[in-house]
Design a protein around this motif. Sequence first.
Motif, PDB file in Angstrom:
ATOM      1  N   THR B  72       3.491  -6.081 -14.333  1.00  0.00           N
ATOM      2  CA  THR B  72       2.044  -6.171 -13.913  1.00  0.00           C
ATOM      3  C   THR B  72       0.881  -6.458 -13.013  1.00  0.00           C
ATOM      4  O   THR B  72       0.080  -6.398 -13.111  1.00  0.00           O
ATOM      5  CB  THR B  72       1.468  -6.716 -15.323  1.00  0.00           C
ATOM      6  OG1 THR B  72       1.806  -7.937 -15.340  1.00  0.00           O
ATOM      7  CG2 THR B  72       1.913  -5.922 -16.269  1.00  0.00           C
ATOM      8  N   PHE B  73       1.987  -7.752 -11.735  1.00  0.00           N
ATOM      9  CA  PHE B  73       0.576  -8.524 -11.055  1.00  0.00           C
ATOM     10  C   PHE B  73       0.786  -7.274  -9.755  1.00  0.00           C
ATOM     11  O   PHE B  73       1.825  -7.130  -9.537  1.00  0.00           O
ATOM     12  CB  PHE B  73       1.593  -9.732 -10.464  1.00  0.00           C
ATOM     13  CG  PHE B  73       0.964 -10.651  -9.238  1.00  0.00           C
ATOM     14  CD1 PHE B  73      -0.042 -11.024 -10.069  1.00  0.00           C
ATOM     15  CD2 PHE B  73       1.575 -10.169  -8.314  1.00  0.00           C
ATOM     16  CE1 PHE B  73      -0.522 -11.805  -8.931  1.00  0.00           C
ATOM     17  CE2 PHE B  73       1.116 -10.863  -6.826  1.00  0.00           C
ATOM     18  CZ  PHE B  73      -0.164 -11.128  -8.389  1.00  0.00           C
ATOM     19  N   VAL B 185      -6.656 -19.813  -9.236  1.00  0.00           N
ATOM     20  CA  VAL B 185      -5.789 -17.976  -8.938  1.00  0.00           C
ATOM     21  C   VAL B 185      -4.711 -16.971 -10.155  1.00  0.00           C
ATOM     22  O   VAL B 185      -4.896 -16.428 -10.740  1.00  0.00           O
ATOM     23  CB  VAL B 185      -5.879 -17.378  -8.162  1.00  0.00           C
ATOM     24  CG1 VAL B 185      -5.170 -15.712  -7.919  1.00  0.00           C
ATOM     25  CG2 VAL B 185      -6.601 -17.520  -7.005  1.00  0.00           C
ATOM     26  N   ILE B 186      -4.112 -18.479 -10.573  1.00  0.00           N
ATOM     27  CA  ILE B 186      -2.584 -17.686 -11.382  1.00  0.00           C
ATOM     28  C   ILE B 186      -3.158 -17.409 -12.294  1.00  0.00           C
ATOM     29  O   ILE B 186      -3.143 -17.081 -13.575  1.00  0.00           O
ATOM     30  CB  ILE B 186      -1.907 -18.657 -11.281  1.00  0.00           C
ATOM     31  CG1 ILE B 186      -1.093 -18.566 -10.031  1.00  0.00           C
ATOM     32  CG2 ILE B 186      -0.666 -18.527 -12.672  1.00  0.00           C
ATOM     33  CD1 ILE B 186      -0.011 -19.650  -9.523  1.00  0.00           C
ATOM     34  N   LEU B 187      -4.740 -18.451 -13.499  1.00  0.00           N
ATOM     35  CA  LEU B 187      -4.794 -18.935 -14.483  1.00  0.00           C
ATOM     36  C   LEU B 187      -5.424 -17.319 -14.857  1.00  0.00           C
ATOM     37  O   LEU B 187      -5.724 -16.487 -15.439  1.00  0.00           O
ATOM     38  CB  LEU B 187      -6.067 -19.667 -14.991  1.00  0.00           C
ATOM     39  CG  LEU B 187      -5.765 -20.157 -15.730  1.00  0.00           C
ATOM     40  CD1 LEU B 187      -4.212 -20.248 -16.288  1.00  0.00           C
ATOM     41  CD2 LEU B 187      -6.667 -21.888 -16.072  1.00  0.00           C
ATOM     42  N   PHE B 189      -5.039 -14.405 -13.613  1.00  0.00           N
ATOM     43  CA  PHE B 189      -4.442 -13.458 -13.378  1.00  0.00           C
ATOM     44  C   PHE B 189      -3.324 -13.368 -14.491  1.00  0.00           C
ATOM     45  O   PHE B 189      -3.782 -12.389 -15.521  1.00  0.00           O
ATOM     46  CB  PHE B 189      -3.067 -13.293 -12.075  1.00  0.00           C
ATOM     47  CG  PHE B 189      -1.678 -11.917 -12.809  1.00  0.00           C
ATOM     48  CD1 PHE B 189      -2.193 -10.896 -13.082  1.00  0.00           C
ATOM     49  CD2 PHE B 189      -0.897 -12.768 -13.397  1.00  0.00           C
ATOM     50  CE1 PHE B 189      -1.040  -9.933 -13.211  1.00  0.00           C
ATOM     51  CE2 PHE B 189       0.098 -12.279 -13.092  1.00  0.00           C
ATOM     52  CZ  PHE B 189       0.065 -10.651 -13.264  1.00  0.00           C
ATOM     53  N   LEU B 190      -3.489 -14.423 -15.752  1.00  0.00           N
ATOM     54  CA  LEU B 190      -2.202 -14.543 -16.847  1.00  0.00           C
ATOM     55  C   LEU B 190      -3.275 -14.000 -17.909  1.00  0.00           C
ATOM     56  O   LEU B 190      -3.240 -13.730 -18.988  1.00  0.00           O
ATOM     57  CB  LEU B 190      -2.295 -15.788 -16.834  1.00  0.00           C
ATOM     58  CG  LEU B 190      -0.707 -16.312 -16.156  1.00  0.00           C
ATOM     59  CD1 LEU B 190      -0.230 -18.022 -16.200  1.00  0.00           C
ATOM     60  CD2 LEU B 190       0.075 -15.506 -15.996  1.00  0.00           C
ATOM     61  N   LEU B 195      -6.780  -9.228 -10.398  1.00  0.00           N
ATOM     62  CA  LEU B 195      -7.312 -10.379  -9.423  1.00  0.00           C
ATOM     63  C   LEU B 195      -8.490  -9.897  -8.844  1.00  0.00           C
ATOM     64  O   LEU B 195      -9.148 -10.372  -8.217  1.00  0.00           O
ATOM     65  CB  LEU B 195      -6.260 -10.965  -9.035  1.00  0.00           C
ATOM     66  CG  LEU B 195      -5.246 -11.842  -8.790  1.00  0.00           C
ATOM     67  CD1 LEU B 195      -4.522 -13.138  -7.989  1.00  0.00           C
ATOM     68  CD2 LEU B 195      -6.395 -13.227  -9.348  1.00  0.00           C
TER      69      LEU B 195
END
Lengths: 512, 646
Positions: B72-73, B185-187, B189-190, B195
């Motif tokens: 899904t990324f 950024v990762i947070l 996305f999660l 993004l």
Amino acid sequence: MNATVCSVVVAGDSYVLTVAIFLPVLAALLMLLINKNRHSTIKWTALAASIANFIGVIPLFTDFDKTTAKMQFVAQYQWIRAWNINYYVGVDGISVLFVLLSALATILCVLVSWTAIKDKVKEFFIALMLIEGAMIGVFSSLDMFMFYIFWEAMLIPMYLLVGIWGGPGRLYAAIKFFLYTLTGSVLMLLGVITIYMMTGTFDMVKLMSTQLPVGMQMVLFWAFFAAFAVKVPMFPVHTWLPDAHTEAPTAGSVILAAILIKMGAYGFLRFSLPMFPDASQSVAPLMMVLSVVGIIYGGVICLSQTDLKRLIAYSSVSHMGFVTLGIFSLNIQGLEGGILQMINHGVITGALFLCVGMVYERSHTRLIADYGGLANVMPVFAGFFMVFTFASVGLPGTNGFVGEFLILIGGFTANKPVGILAATGVIIGAVYMLWLYQRVFYTDVNEKIAGLSDITFREVVTLLPLLILVFWIGFYPSAFTGFMDATVTQLLGRLRGGHMQALNMLIETVVK
Amino acid sequence: MDIIHYILIPVLPLTAFVLNIVLGKFIFKKQAHLIAIAAVGISLALSIKAFMEASAGVVINQDLYTWIASGTFKVSVGFLVDQLTAVMLIVVTSVSFLVHVYSIGYMHGDAGYPRFFSFLSLFTFSMLMLVMSNNFLQLYFGWEAVGLCSYFLIGFWYEKKTAADAAKKAFIVNRFGDFGFGLGVILIFLNFGTLHYTDIFKDLGVIAAQTVMICGNEINLTTLIALLLFCGAVGKSAQLPLHVWLPDAMEGPTPVSALIHAATMVTAGVFLVARANPIFSMSPVAMDVVALTGGITAIFAATIALVQNDIKRVVAYSTVSQLGYMFVACGVGAFSAGIFHLYTHAFFKACLFLCAGSVMHAMGGELDVQKMGGLKKYMPITYWTMFIASLSIAGVPGLAGFFSKDEILWKALSSHSPVGKFVWIIGVITALLTAFYSFRVLFLAFHGTFRGTEEQKHHLHESPSAMTIPLMVLSVGAVVAGYVGVPHILGGHDWIGGFLGHVVGHAPVHAGAEASLEWPAMILSVIVAVVGIAAAAFFYLKRPELPQKIADSFKPIYRLLFNKYYVDEIYGFLIVKPCYWVSANVLDKITDKVFIEGIVNGVPMIVEWSGQKLRKIQTGVVLHYSLAMAIGVFLLAVLVIFGAGK
């Protein structure tokens, strides 16, 4: 009797992989016939064979069907009927890129050894060709028996490479490497035999969908772990790597970094996860912790290294920690990032070892303190090294970033503290690599290396493919992750499904 | 405007980079600047066009291709050109263009001439990718890429160890900030599954009430994300506690200091906060942190600037301080005021740096203002442009710096939070210090008598026109740039506030009692500016012997400031040295060599040892063998008899 068993061809008869495995072996046999003093004939034969082999495997890249998780380019022939052993090769989204990388790495190894190897030239290139065959064999075997043969076959020419053409401490390093990996391999052999006793087959594709009892899975997981963890190498069984890397000739270091240590991680993907899914899931947290320890430990220890090759070797421990972290995150970003990072690490660290080999050939020293100001002495070389340094640091736009970032997403999803700790590796990586670059290339020119000539056309050609890959994967990684999607999705389905099956079995026992 | 024109804005400098880095050394050589300037010139023209489109209300938001996809990324390379980006485009391309021109003169004859221009082009490309991005990951790409260019350009004269050290330090200190940024950024996305700015800002409400547990404390998720992003901003914009790299970055060529370390790259942090303003606005805690960090950094850096003698370092600390103002603006919700100051600052600060470069050019690389003096008559253009830029930064009415700084101070004072009031007080004091140290440098360098060597005096000259023309253009900017944001109270329309308001919203409008303070506040700003300049004139023109006396009588404070509060030394002692020590003495010497190797080498030793011992059983005496056999038979018999019984 079943009709298929009677025919020699069991399933598929693609010759691409068979040629890729045996062409180098044939080339090695041919080279046996060449007079050992005709160095240039030997070198050109090796180069021609490795290029021919690379051209031969290009269909794997162009004709690979990315929509299916099935094995492709399959060839299966009956071999030893009594034990149900087959000659069985094929690739899927996990292995296909490694066959390509092996073929590419061999060409570069031939090129970088062109003038560096002066002693026993014939034997050297024969060993290199045999290694190529064994490497491709490992990545394309779908029969456990065959896999084990190639896995071990790889060890012998590699041992010779380090032990004969290596540096001053080569014997100690070679024996250490041999014993370390052999110890792991023996346990794996016991595992292979156990699986065969339980299921009656060596067929890896079949085994990937066979549900083994959970308790047995655990035993087998650790047996295989011994072999794979040593190869990766995972903390704390990594200490053979710095010695082997440091003492190996350039081509040996490149093979070690680019391909050999990938085999451990490949083993996790090919055996541990699909065959022991329940065991994998229960030990995944432990594996992630070991990975993070490796990332930080390998990175921090780089700070105190005084030897160029040793530093890069320890950085491998750190980078491979990222790979295993991604794999044991057991989610799609982690797994794809992990596989991509295996390719990336092969490209980047392979390139760094090529670079070190090139400069060592001129200066005959690996001590960082003997360098300084190299950017003024060898500017083109400095440019190449800079690109690989920043790829290693994981700068966006290079391949290193894509792999690391996907792994961090995967790791973070699986376990937040682990993800955060792993991200510190990104800082440490910048510290040791930039410090290395500064000590070697910046400040005043060290008189020990003044007057070295810049890299030659042959050397530029050697590094250029890897430079292209750095940016190709960096800016368009989908061209590579696309190969993995179907296979990784299926593997994840297997992990989740396996888990459900185990749960059902548990419920059944409880009900009974 | 066609999308291809937008694409060309960053692609042209990239092309110039590739051409110059590959061919510059062999083909273009001394003409390397032609390609670079042509590229950035066209980018500037296209940026102006894009700005006009944005003023007409056209917003471009388009993906070009999928960069990274996994499950899904999915992240694309794409462009978002709205009003905020349009302002940044103008700042980046115009300052970059002028710095390119200036560099023809400044870098003339340098061995790395083509390399210099290729990195300038690469920087321009990276910075444009940063501001034009439509998602956080491409922003991160640009973010790291400008950091890379900064590394290359700080370390441009890499033969000097100090330059190489400074470059490395800049990159690594920034990595600390980027560590947080990356996690942020990762947070994102999660939690959002994307993004892309627009998709995230649309869904912000979803996570508004979510919290996460950290070490037993419940923290609002929005606050956490905002603070993690802010970590990156703190690094890139050299705020406390990650400010240490920027003063050292002055080792780079001066045009680089003007472009990267004053006008553009270091402002990326402010841009990030402004770009992510919907996230920040949702978290009062994060906003307070931003305002306080900015305010404390502003006064901290200004106090250091008071006593430094290196002309570039004074300007560098001044940059750190002015960036603090911009964060103050963002922290009190006046994002448009922050960007307004970013925009005016680009002109007067770039001008100050290039003036410093012009002085260095004349003085043969001399940086110490104590060894200058009386340069006014030798280099009048440099003097007058620096004078104008100093007036502007000091906040003298009518010049660019006045309008933007006053806007920030007013927004801080009129915000309802106690933090706002607090940072306003700090801001006013800092304004006083700013006026003082800016004119201190100007007076020390250009007035009085010349204190350098005879040889230097002999060589004093005004810089070539390639350098003075950019100075004059920038000094004009330092005057007029502020007129896009004349406040309502002075009969203006605060055009820029309205323009940026489309993106960053409008700071709360204050009526009643607060509004009546606007005039007194403005007058106070003017007074502190005048007092600061007057004080500098008194100390450095009228009574030049006084500063030394004061320094002597307040020795501890002077030393503390002169040594920059010993922050570098503290970091060295607490972080750098322990890391290296652990690496060398614990991991390498003990864990690896003794512990793990001990086990690894121990196993064969045990095998060998037991082999040695077991060998002794083979005595060759028949009696021993028969005894062993008898015991064996007996044991077997016991096993069979009793074992079978079960």
